[in-house]
Design a protein around this motif. Structure first.
Motif, PDB file in Angstrom:
ATOM      1  N   GLY A  24       0.553  -1.231  -0.096  1.00 43.38           N
ATOM      2  CA  GLY A  24       0.002  -0.085   0.046  1.00 43.38           C
ATOM      3  C   GLY A  24       0.883   1.318  -0.037  1.00 43.38           C
ATOM      4  N   MET A  25       1.899   1.218   0.885  1.00 41.89           N
ATOM      5  CA  MET A  25       2.752   2.221   0.858  1.00 41.89           C
ATOM      6  C   MET A  25       3.637   2.574  -0.563  1.00 41.89           C
ATOM      7  SD  MET A  25       6.001   3.452   3.298  1.00 41.89           S
ATOM      8  CE  MET A  25       6.908   4.744   3.044  1.00 41.89           C
ATOM      9  N   LEU A  26       3.865   1.421  -1.054  1.00 44.37           N
ATOM     10  CA  LEU A  26       4.634   1.626  -2.627  1.00 44.37           C
ATOM     11  C   LEU A  26       3.652   2.208  -3.327  1.00 44.37           C
ATOM     12  CD1 LEU A  26       6.978   1.124  -4.311  1.00 44.37           C
ATOM     13  CD2 LEU A  26       6.224  -1.311  -4.454  1.00 44.37           C
ATOM     14  N   SER A  27       2.274   1.864  -3.466  1.00 43.25           N
ATOM     15  CA  SER A  27       1.364   2.181  -4.417  1.00 43.25           C
ATOM     16  C   SER A  27       1.090   3.814  -4.104  1.00 43.25           C
ATOM     17  CB  SER A  27      -0.293   1.622  -4.106  1.00 43.25           C
ATOM     18  OG  SER A  27       0.128   0.264  -4.283  1.00 43.25           O
ATOM     19  N   LEU A  28       1.144   4.351  -2.995  1.00 38.20           N
ATOM     20  CA  LEU A  28       0.798   5.652  -2.638  1.00 38.20           C
ATOM     21  C   LEU A  28       2.205   6.317  -3.089  1.00 38.20           C
ATOM     22  CD1 LEU A  28      -0.619   5.485   1.073  1.00 38.20           C
ATOM     23  CD2 LEU A  28      -1.989   6.144  -1.143  1.00 38.20           C
ATOM     24  N   MET A  29       3.211   6.031  -2.794  1.00 36.54           N
ATOM     25  CA  MET A  29       4.827   6.528  -3.253  1.00 36.54           C
ATOM     26  C   MET A  29       4.562   6.606  -4.653  1.00 36.54           C
ATOM     27  SD  MET A  29       6.365   7.544  -0.597  1.00 36.54           S
ATOM     28  CE  MET A  29       7.803   7.858  -1.533  1.00 36.54           C
ATOM     29  N   THR A  30       4.005   5.824  -5.361  1.00 38.25           N
ATOM     30  CA  THR A  30       4.183   5.820  -6.936  1.00 38.25           C
ATOM     31  C   THR A  30       3.001   6.751  -7.411  1.00 38.25           C
ATOM     32  OG1 THR A  30       5.039   3.510  -6.663  1.00 38.25           O
ATOM     33  CG2 THR A  30       4.215   4.320  -8.911  1.00 38.25           C
ATOM     34  N   PHE A  31       1.994   6.799  -6.975  1.00 37.70           N
ATOM     35  CA  PHE A  31       0.686   7.277  -7.638  1.00 37.70           C
ATOM     36  C   PHE A  31       0.080   8.461  -7.034  1.00 37.70           C
ATOM     37  CE2 PHE A  31       0.607   2.946  -9.084  1.00 37.70           C
ATOM     38  CZ  PHE A  31       0.930   3.098 -10.228  1.00 37.70           C
ATOM     39  N   LEU A  32       0.579   8.837  -5.924  1.00 34.82           N
ATOM     40  CA  LEU A  32       0.032  10.099  -5.140  1.00 34.82           C
ATOM     41  C   LEU A  32       0.366  11.239  -6.170  1.00 34.82           C
ATOM     42  CD1 LEU A  32       0.771  10.008  -1.507  1.00 34.82           C
ATOM     43  CD2 LEU A  32      -1.735  10.355  -2.360  1.00 34.82           C
ATOM     44  N   PRO A  33      -0.757  12.187  -6.651  1.00 29.76           N
ATOM     45  CA  PRO A  33      -0.306  13.269  -7.371  1.00 29.76           C
ATOM     46  C   PRO A  33       0.781  14.165  -6.774  1.00 29.76           C
ATOM     47  CG  PRO A  33      -2.858  13.094  -7.144  1.00 29.76           C
ATOM     48  CD  PRO A  33      -2.153  12.126  -6.134  1.00 29.76           C
ATOM     49  N   GLY A  34       0.608  14.438  -5.539  1.00 27.57           N
ATOM     50  CA  GLY A  34       1.852  15.413  -5.061  1.00 27.57           C
ATOM     51  C   GLY A  34       3.176  14.682  -5.152  1.00 27.57           C
ATOM     52  N   LEU A  35       3.313  13.498  -5.615  1.00 30.90           N
ATOM     53  CA  LEU A  35       4.651  12.862  -5.496  1.00 30.90           C
ATOM     54  C   LEU A  35       4.935  12.657  -6.962  1.00 30.90           C
ATOM     55  CD1 LEU A  35       4.647  10.337  -2.559  1.00 30.90           C
ATOM     56  CD2 LEU A  35       5.796  12.673  -2.608  1.00 30.90           C
TER      57      LEU A  35
END
Length: 302
Positions: free
Chosen positions: A91-102
């Motif tokens: 889940g963290m990897l998905s957020l790190m990859t696809f969050l617009p702010g990143l």
């Protein structure tokens, strides 16, 4: 691939062009001296100086930041596996990859990819060093943290948080003297690095008159990051700024509210639910996650 596709469709903005112009100096000394006109440490522009040796297209200049942000996401995944298990880590990897702010910072010709790689590399290897009571991995973690320090000044808040977190972990694990000495030396080097960049760059920025570099940041594009009494109460400022952080990361007002709710829900869970590692409650992780925000808000008041 989504990031690479995005990078291929971007055009240089003025900030990116300034970084490329400084990195194009004929010598490393020239790059270093010119980089002192930026409100950033010099490491990224020094690294960018070598990129034209391999290619000169605009996409090529974006690849280092893309690579570093991607490696940072992998470090974050490995750290999360260690502290919470593979499911949460995915889940963290998905957020790190696809969050617009990143997404955008990871393809910009700026310091953010290097910053992410340094911070998450530090978390990954420091956690291993603390788990294994290993001075070697503790040192590796701090080397990654030094990279973040030399990439962006906002790493100060994370550096302070990691120092408090690792101090608490060492105290609870009753670490042997050798590990304590390694930790003290690593933090001493971090202080020396900050002292060096303060003397060589920050002190010069602090001396310039309002209207120049410092005043431009304080009263224009970073104005919302500082507290002005005429704009409302301190509580209003903190709540607004906190929401703005999550709105930026999540890419919208509603998404920011959801992200903020999930963040504090996760903090509460860390306080009451046992983690994967040894079935222990990880209140120290809650401290690690909240302290950068606390230190950051404290910094705005100074």
């Amino acid at each position: 691939m989504p990031r690479l596709y995005w990078a291929a469709g971007c055009y240089l903005n003025p900030d990116e062009a300034i970084h490329l112009g400084i990195a194009a100096e004929s010598s490393l000394k020239g790059v270093y001296l010119d980089s002192q006109t930026l409100a950033h440490p010099p490491l990224f522009t020094l690294l960018l100086h070598f990129v034209p040796s391999f290619g000169s297209s605009e996409l090529f200049f974006r690849l280092p930041g893309l690579f570093m942000a991607t490696l940072g996401a992998w470090f974050g995944y490995k750290w999360a596996v260690r502290v919470a298990g593979a499911g949460i880590a995915l889940g963290m990897l998905s957020l790190m990859t696809f969050l617009p702010g990143l997404m955008l910072p990871s393809v910009e010709v700026r310091q953010y990819g290097l910053l992410l790689m340094g911070i998450l590399g530090a978390l990954c290897f420091l956690e291993r060093g603390l788990d294994e009571a290993s001075g070697k991995w503790l040192l590796v973690g701090y080397l990654w943290l030094y990279t973040a320090i030399l990439a962006h000044y906002s790493a100060l808040w994370v550096t302070a948080a990691i120092g408090c977190y690792s101090l608490l972990r060492l105290y609870h694990m009753k670490a042997r003297l050798g590990i304590w000495l390694s930790w003290i030396c690593c933090n001493a080097w971090a202080v020396l690095i900050y002292l060096f960049i303060y003397i060589t760059q920050i002190s010069k920025m602090m001396r310039v008159k309002a209207g120049d570099l410092r005043g431009h940041a304080h009263y224009s594009y970073l104005k919302k990051g500082y507290y002005f009494e005429e704009d409302g109460s301190l509580f209003d400022f903190i709540t607004s700024a906190l929401h703005n952080v999550f709105r930026y990361l999540a890419g919208g007002h509603v998404a920011g509210n959801v992200a903020l709710f999930l963040f504090f829900t996760g903090l509460a869970a860390l306080l009451v639910v046992a983690s994967r590692r040894g079935g222990l409650k990880r209140r120290d992780l809650a401290l690690l996650l909240i302290l950068p925000l606390v230190f950051g808000f404290g910094g705005t008041l100074l």
